[in-house]
Design a protein around this motif. Sequence first.
Motif: not given
Length: 130
Positions: A16-32
């Motif tokens: 598993i290398t992807l996740a799909f989420r429904r968010w009003k705005r991103a809840q994670v950041t690249a590099g986090g």
Amino acid sequence: MLFERRLREGVRDGSITLAFRRWKRAQVTAGGRYRMGDGLMAEVTAVEVVTARTDLTDEAARAAGYADRAALLSDLDARGPDPIHRVALHRRPGAGGGPGPRQVQAQRPQAQVPRPDDQPGDRLPALTPG
């Protein structure tokens, strides 16, 4: 980032290398780096909003732990109208082999702080009326 227990093993073994989420705005950041439970830590490599449902392919669905595109869409449609975010991730090297730092701390024996009654030495005599 929360993952169902059944999907954590896929992150652990790299299937598993992807996740799909429904968010009003991103809840994670690249590099986090995010704890996922069971001592597993994942690093997010990219976050993007999916603008067209045609971008949700069978291949992407399988990389997210779904059997096919239809199963992914069914799950996303049940989660409301917020924008769909595609999160690319991988298990952080060295993580996921055991309990996380919070679990380790919780398992340590608690220090016993002695009460003043238990201390030997000089004490003031008890006050008695009279």
